[in-house]
Structure formats: structure tokens, C-alpha cells
Design a protein around this motif. Structure first.
Motif, PDB file in Angstrom:
ATOM      1  N   ALA A 147       0.849  -1.189   0.000  1.00 21.73           N
ATOM      2  CA  ALA A 147       0.000   0.000   0.000  1.00 21.73           C
ATOM      3  C   ALA A 147       0.886   1.240   0.000  1.00 21.73           C
ATOM      4  O   ALA A 147       1.785   1.372   0.840  1.00 21.73           O
ATOM      5  CB  ALA A 147      -0.911   0.000   1.219  1.00 21.73           C
ATOM      6  N   THR A 148       0.641   2.154  -0.927  1.00 23.09           N
ATOM      7  CA  THR A 148       1.514   3.313  -1.105  1.00 23.09           C
ATOM      8  C   THR A 148       0.810   4.621  -0.765  1.00 23.09           C
ATOM      9  O   THR A 148      -0.419   4.679  -0.673  1.00 23.09           O
ATOM     10  CB  THR A 148       2.021   3.372  -2.562  1.00 23.09           C
ATOM     11  OG1 THR A 148       3.078   4.323  -2.662  1.00 23.09           O
ATOM     12  CG2 THR A 148       0.908   3.772  -3.524  1.00 23.09           C
ATOM     13  N   ASN A 149       1.626   5.663  -0.568  1.00 26.58           N
ATOM     14  CA  ASN A 149       1.146   7.041  -0.393  1.00 26.58           C
ATOM     15  C   ASN A 149       0.363   7.243   0.902  1.00 26.58           C
ATOM     16  O   ASN A 149      -0.514   8.095   0.978  1.00 26.58           O
ATOM     17  CB  ASN A 149       0.300   7.476  -1.588  1.00 26.58           C
ATOM     18  CG  ASN A 149       0.292   8.986  -1.753  1.00 26.58           C
ATOM     19  OD1 ASN A 149       1.279   9.663  -1.474  1.00 26.58           O
ATOM     20  ND2 ASN A 149      -0.829   9.525  -2.192  1.00 26.58           N
ATOM     21  N   LEU A 150       0.692   6.484   1.933  1.00 26.42           N
ATOM     22  CA  LEU A 150       0.048   6.709   3.227  1.00 26.42           C
ATOM     23  C   LEU A 150       0.548   8.028   3.818  1.00 26.42           C
ATOM     24  O   LEU A 150       1.729   8.372   3.694  1.00 26.42           O
ATOM     25  CB  LEU A 150       0.361   5.563   4.186  1.00 26.42           C
ATOM     26  CG  LEU A 150      -0.081   4.158   3.748  1.00 26.42           C
ATOM     27  CD1 LEU A 150       0.352   3.121   4.764  1.00 26.42           C
ATOM     28  CD2 LEU A 150      -1.580   4.107   3.545  1.00 26.42           C
ATOM     29  N   PRO A 151      -0.320   8.797   4.473  1.00 28.31           N
ATOM     30  CA  PRO A 151       0.096  10.090   5.041  1.00 28.31           C
ATOM     31  C   PRO A 151       0.842   9.890   6.355  1.00 28.31           C
ATOM     32  O   PRO A 151       0.332   9.233   7.267  1.00 28.31           O
ATOM     33  CB  PRO A 151      -1.236  10.817   5.249  1.00 28.31           C
ATOM     34  CG  PRO A 151      -2.239   9.716   5.438  1.00 28.31           C
ATOM     35  CD  PRO A 151      -1.766   8.561   4.603  1.00 28.31           C
ATOM     36  N   ILE A 152       2.023  10.450   6.477  1.00 31.40           N
ATOM     37  CA  ILE A 152       2.823  10.255   7.683  1.00 31.40           C
ATOM     38  C   ILE A 152       2.159  10.877   8.905  1.00 31.40           C
ATOM     39  O   ILE A 152       2.477  10.520  10.049  1.00 31.40           O
ATOM     40  CB  ILE A 152       4.250  10.818   7.479  1.00 31.40           C
ATOM     41  CG1 ILE A 152       5.195  10.319   8.564  1.00 31.40           C
ATOM     42  CG2 ILE A 152       4.225  12.337   7.395  1.00 31.40           C
ATOM     43  CD1 ILE A 152       5.326   8.808   8.621  1.00 31.40           C
ATOM     44  N   SER A 153       1.230  11.797   8.680  1.00 27.81           N
ATOM     45  CA  SER A 153       0.501  12.389   9.805  1.00 27.81           C
ATOM     46  C   SER A 153      -0.496  11.416  10.417  1.00 27.81           C
ATOM     47  O   SER A 153      -1.029  11.675  11.503  1.00 27.81           O
ATOM     48  CB  SER A 153      -0.240  13.654   9.345  1.00 27.81           C
ATOM     49  OG  SER A 153      -1.167  13.341   8.316  1.00 27.81           O
ATOM     50  N   ARG A 154      -0.757  10.292   9.734  1.00 27.98           N
ATOM     51  CA  ARG A 154      -1.727   9.312  10.244  1.00 27.98           C
ATOM     52  C   ARG A 154      -1.120   7.907  10.234  1.00 27.98           C
ATOM     53  O   ARG A 154      -1.422   7.093   9.360  1.00 27.98           O
ATOM     54  CB  ARG A 154      -3.006   9.329   9.415  1.00 27.98           C
ATOM     55  CG  ARG A 154      -3.826  10.601   9.599  1.00 27.98           C
ATOM     56  CD  ARG A 154      -5.271  10.441   9.172  1.00 27.98           C
ATOM     57  NE  ARG A 154      -5.412   9.977   7.807  1.00 27.98           N
ATOM     58  CZ  ARG A 154      -5.881   8.773   7.473  1.00 27.98           C
ATOM     59  NH1 ARG A 154      -6.192   7.888   8.400  1.00 27.98           N
ATOM     60  NH2 ARG A 154      -6.011   8.448   6.191  1.00 27.98           N
ATOM     61  N   PRO A 155      -0.267   7.583  11.191  1.00 33.47           N
ATOM     62  CA  PRO A 155       0.316   6.239  11.220  1.00 33.47           C
ATOM     63  C   PRO A 155      -0.736   5.148  11.378  1.00 33.47           C
ATOM     64  O   PRO A 155      -0.516   4.008  10.968  1.00 33.47           O
ATOM     65  CB  PRO A 155       1.264   6.288  12.423  1.00 33.47           C
ATOM     66  CG  PRO A 155       0.806   7.447  13.253  1.00 33.47           C
ATOM     67  CD  PRO A 155       0.252   8.432  12.279  1.00 33.47           C
ATOM     68  N   GLY A 156      -1.882   5.502  11.926  1.00 34.14           N
ATOM     69  CA  GLY A 156      -2.953   4.525  12.076  1.00 34.14           C
ATOM     70  C   GLY A 156      -3.537   4.053  10.757  1.00 34.14           C
ATOM     71  O   GLY A 156      -4.275   3.065  10.718  1.00 34.14           O
ATOM     72  N   SER A 157      -3.184   4.742   9.654  1.00 33.68           N
ATOM     73  CA  SER A 157      -3.675   4.303   8.343  1.00 33.68           C
ATOM     74  C   SER A 157      -3.113   2.924   7.968  1.00 33.68           C
ATOM     75  O   SER A 157      -3.648   2.263   7.079  1.00 33.68           O
ATOM     76  CB  SER A 157      -3.318   5.325   7.264  1.00 33.68           C
ATOM     77  OG  SER A 157      -1.925   5.569   7.229  1.00 33.68           O
ATOM     78  N   ILE A 158      -2.065   2.496   8.658  1.00 38.56           N
ATOM     79  CA  ILE A 158      -1.554   1.139   8.457  1.00 38.56           C
ATOM     80  C   ILE A 158      -2.658   0.122   8.720  1.00 38.56           C
ATOM     81  O   ILE A 158      -2.871  -0.811   7.932  1.00 38.56           O
ATOM     82  CB  ILE A 158      -0.335   0.875   9.360  1.00 38.56           C
ATOM     83  CG1 ILE A 158       0.877   1.634   8.841  1.00 38.56           C
ATOM     84  CG2 ILE A 158      -0.034  -0.624   9.481  1.00 38.56           C
ATOM     85  CD1 ILE A 158       2.095   1.541   9.728  1.00 38.56           C
ATOM     86  N   GLU A 159      -3.350   0.292   9.814  1.00 38.36           N
ATOM     87  CA  GLU A 159      -4.396  -0.679  10.153  1.00 38.36           C
ATOM     88  C   GLU A 159      -5.590  -0.569   9.204  1.00 38.36           C
ATOM     89  O   GLU A 159      -6.272  -1.561   8.931  1.00 38.36           O
ATOM     90  CB  GLU A 159      -4.835  -0.509  11.606  1.00 38.36           C
ATOM     91  CG  GLU A 159      -3.725  -0.767  12.623  1.00 38.36           C
ATOM     92  CD  GLU A 159      -3.080  -2.147  12.466  1.00 38.36           C
ATOM     93  OE1 GLU A 159      -3.639  -3.027  11.777  1.00 38.36           O
ATOM     94  OE2 GLU A 159      -1.987  -2.333  13.037  1.00 38.36           O
ATOM     95  N   GLU A 160      -5.840   0.630   8.690  1.00 34.87           N
ATOM     96  CA  GLU A 160      -6.903   0.776   7.697  1.00 34.87           C
ATOM     97  C   GLU A 160      -6.568  -0.042   6.449  1.00 34.87           C
ATOM     98  O   GLU A 160      -7.429  -0.702   5.867  1.00 34.87           O
ATOM     99  CB  GLU A 160      -7.075   2.247   7.322  1.00 34.87           C
ATOM    100  CG  GLU A 160      -7.544   3.131   8.474  1.00 34.87           C
ATOM    101  CD  GLU A 160      -7.511   4.596   8.097  1.00 34.87           C
ATOM    102  OE1 GLU A 160      -7.397   4.903   6.883  1.00 34.87           O
ATOM    103  OE2 GLU A 160      -7.576   5.454   9.014  1.00 34.87           O
ATOM    104  N   MET A 161      -5.311   0.010   6.035  1.00 31.56           N
ATOM    105  CA  MET A 161      -4.887  -0.758   4.865  1.00 31.56           C
ATOM    106  C   MET A 161      -4.832  -2.255   5.167  1.00 31.56           C
ATOM    107  O   MET A 161      -5.155  -3.086   4.319  1.00 31.56           O
ATOM    108  CB  MET A 161      -3.520  -0.273   4.389  1.00 31.56           C
ATOM    109  CG  MET A 161      -3.521   1.125   3.809  1.00 31.56           C
ATOM    110  SD  MET A 161      -4.622   1.281   2.360  1.00 31.56           S
ATOM    111  CE  MET A 161      -5.985   2.193   3.121  1.00 31.56           C
ATOM    112  N   ALA A 162      -4.450  -2.596   6.387  1.00 31.42           N
ATOM    113  CA  ALA A 162      -4.427  -4.008   6.775  1.00 31.42           C
ATOM    114  C   ALA A 162      -5.830  -4.606   6.698  1.00 31.42           C
ATOM    115  O   ALA A 162      -5.997  -5.775   6.316  1.00 31.42           O
ATOM    116  CB  ALA A 162      -3.859  -4.162   8.178  1.00 31.42           C
TER     117      ALA A 162
END
Length: 375
Positions: A147-162
Motif C-alpha cells: 500500500a503506497t502514499n500513506l500520510p505520515i501524519s496518520r500512522p494509524g492508516s496502516i491498520e486501515e490498509m491491513a
């Protein structure tokens, strides 16, 4: 089976406004553009391709004009016998004009989209998935993606992509953020042992990045992508020679096999990232990937465009042994919603290839070229 004659080259320019603009070091993206190419033959065969046209938005018109005014007259009337032959013929014809205009990129991007369409059409005529047609035998039906282009201001977006099936994650980082190591540390804490990458989009200067080499290395990044201007090979070579640093990745802005031979010899990156909608389509993209794998860096296809480019890249990755992870858009991309019949499926970090011949049956909505065809 006699080769049919190419009778048409159609071009569609799709524009999809963004609810949330993308802010990058080179400008703000308010609309996602997609340049689609369709070739048709005398026996009813057809194939689709994608030419790179992300930014700037006014640059899309250049690619369209090249496709319509230069490539179409050269291609129509040719036999669809061997996509690689047609690619070589077109590349030779375009070379002098591209040099004269100082516009190698737009010409190569236009040609790349046509090449993908030619391979798709040839594979459909053969009744084979594109990956199998490229390989000359059965290929995997899925490929590893991140998954690319995740915003560094939202590290929680990792779990959204997971939650969407992803297991690998890349964040976009600005070179002017004094707290960038801390922010990446937060992302690492969320990711745990899962692969984590950072894309600086050419925004660092060598003198400001060198002091961060060790702290970044301690985050166990799989790579730091394009930290410097893509043509500053001296900076990349100097960074490569740092004793402790994260792996370096680049290549999305390199053109043709000659361009990759240059960065592979001068920079010797840990990860090389050709983009087949820009650098050489499938015909030369295949050769570039093989050269990367043979020399030892990881070969990770770059892809930040539309669904045709994504699936063409996935088929090429599946067709070649030794390929590493394929880039896949993580943000909400209206192009996918506008163009695709079915949303991409990611399962346990793998993108599933559509069933059927070529790029896949029923990939694009049937009315796309009627709605968006330029000429």
C-alpha cells in the motif's frame, strides 16, 4: 494464424476530481488524470493500455497529441504479429522527434501506453492471460503488493490498509519536516515487524539527510525512495556510500534500458523501480526488469496511476521470476471507481489477477471510450 492488421488507435483522457487534494513537493494534485489507449484490429481483436499522465495536469494534452498525431499514423496499417517488433519500430521512429523537442519523457510515456495495449490485444487473440503470454507458460494468478502514499501524519492508516488485505506499507514523507524520524518511529510502532517504507519524492538535500542516516536505518525501513532529485546521481552515489543508512530506491523517473543501466552502474541502488507506463511498456520493461534481477537489486515496479497500469504491471510481475513487491494505490482513487467493473482484490498482501485473457475479462466499464474518447 495470420496476423491481423491494426485498424484503429483510440485515445481517452479521463479526469477524476479529488475530494481531498494530494500535496506533493512538486505541486498539488486536485484531479487524477488517466490516459487510456485502445488498439483494434481487422479481425475484431482489441487491447487497452495506459500512458502515464499524473502531473502536471496540462501535460496530459502533450501525450494525447503525440498518440494521435505521431503514433497513430505510424501504427495503423501495421500487422499485429509481435508487440516487441512494433515497439522497436515506433521507438526508432519517435527518437529523432523526441530529441528535437527535448521531450523524451512525453514521447516514451505515450509509446508505453500503446505497447501495453498491443500486448493486451496479442494475448487476447491467443486466448491467454497476459502474464502467461509474456512468460510463454503458466504464471502465478496473484502478485505481492504494498500500500503506497500513506500520510505520515496518520500512522494509524496502516491498520486501515491491513483491513483491506495489505501487509506492507509505504508513507509519503516531506524533506522539510524536522520531526520526520519521530513520525516514522510512530509508524514503525504501529507496523511492528511488517514491512515499512518511506517515499521522499525528491524532497531532501544530501547535507540534511546524511545526519539522519543512522536514525533512519534504526527504523528498519525496507527502503527510502527518491530522497534526492532523480537526476542528481552524484548525491545518490554519495548516499549509497554511507556506512549506515536505510536501503535506497529509485527508478520511476528513468527511461528505457539505457537509463536503468546508468543508475544501476552509477548509483547501484538497493531497489530499482521501473514504471512500465513511463519507461518502456511491457516490451522494454521486461528487459529492464530482467537486467535489474540479474544485477542483484530488488525489482519493484512503480505504479501510481490507474487500474490498467496497475493490472498490466501485475501481469508483468507475475510473468517474470525474481520480481519483488508491486506498488498499489492506497488512497481513495476515483479513477478505479469510474473505470473498473470490479474493485481490485487484495488477499494477504497479494493482488489477485482478473480471470480471462489479456489483462482480464470485463476489466473496464464498457462505455469508457464512448464517454471519454478524445478522438
Amino acid at each position: 494464424m495470420n496476423a491481423p492488421t491494426i485498424t484503429k488507435l483510440r485515445v481517452a483522457l479521463v479526469a477524476a476530481p479529488l475530494a481531498n487534494p494530494i500535496v506533493a513537493p512538486f505541486g498539488t494534485v486536485t484531479t487524477r488524470h488517466n490516459i487510456l489507449v485502445r488498439v483494434e484490429t481487422s479481425d475484431g481483436a482489441w487491447g487497452i493500455g495506459e500512458s502515464w499522465g499524473n502531473f502536471p495536469p496540462w501535460g496530459c494534452r502533450d501525450r494525447v497529441d503525440i498518440l494521435v498525431n505521431v503514433i497513430r499514423p505510424l501504427l495503423v496499417g501495421q500487422k499485429l504479429d509481435d508487440p516487441s517488433r512494433l515497439y522497436a519500430m515506433l521507438a526508432d521512429k519517435l527518437r529523432a522527434l523526441a530529441n528535437q523537442l527535448g521531450a523524451v519523457g512525453p514521447f516514451q510515456q505515450a509509446l508505453a501506453g500503446v505497447d501495453i495495449a498491443l500486448w493486451d490485444a496479442a494475448a487476447r487473440r491467443a486466448g491467454q492471460p497476459l502474464a502467461d503470454f509474456i512468460r510463454g507458460g503458466p504464471s502465478p494468478r496473484s502478485v505481492d503488493v504494498y500500500a503506497t502514499n500513506l500520510p505520515i501524519s496518520r500512522p494509524g492508516s496502516i491498520e486501515e490498509m491491513a483491513a483491506k488485505g495489505h501487509t506492507r506499507f509505504k508513507f509519503r514523507i516531506p524533506g522539510n519536516d524536522p520531526a520526520i524520524v519521530d513520525r516514522l518511529g510512530e509508524a514503525r510502532a504501529v507496523a511492528g515487524v511488517r514491512p515499512l517504507m518511506a517515499d521522499a519524492t525528491q524532497s531532501f538535500r544530501l547535507e540534511t539527510l546524511i545526519p539522519l542516516a543512522r536514525p533512519l536505518a534504526e527504523l528498519s525501513l525496507d527502503w527510502l525512495e527518491e530522497p534526492f532529485l532523480a537526476d542528481d546521481l552524484d548525491a545518490y552515489a554519495r548516499w549509497r556510500d554511507e556506512a549506515v543508512r536505510p536501503p535506497v530506491a529509485l527508478g520511476e523517473n528513468s527511461y528505457r534500458l539505457g537509463g536503468f543501466r546508468q543508475i544501476l552502474s552509477v548509483v547501484r541502488p538497493d531497489v530499482a523501480q521501473p514504471d512500465i507506463t513511463k519507461t518502456g511498456g511491457i516490451s522494454e520493461g521486461r528487459d529492464i526488469c530482467r537486467a535489474i534481477v540479474e544485477l542483484g537489486p530488488r525489482a519493484c515496479l512503480h505504479m501510481y496511476g490507474g487500474p490498467v497500469g496497475l493490472y498490466a504491471s501485475a501481469h508483468l510481475s507475475a510473468a517474470l521470476d525474481g520480481m519483488s513487491w508491486l506498488e498499489m494505490d492506497s488512497k481513495s482513487n476515483p479513477l478505479f471507481e469510474m473505470l473498473l467493473e470490479n474493485a481490485p482484490q487484495v488477499k494477504e498482501g497479494k493482488l489477485v489477477l482478473p480471470a480471462g485473457a489479456g489483462l482480464g475479462d470485463g476489466l473496464l466499464r464498457a462505455e469508457i471510450f464512448e464517454r471519454f474518447e478524445v478522438c
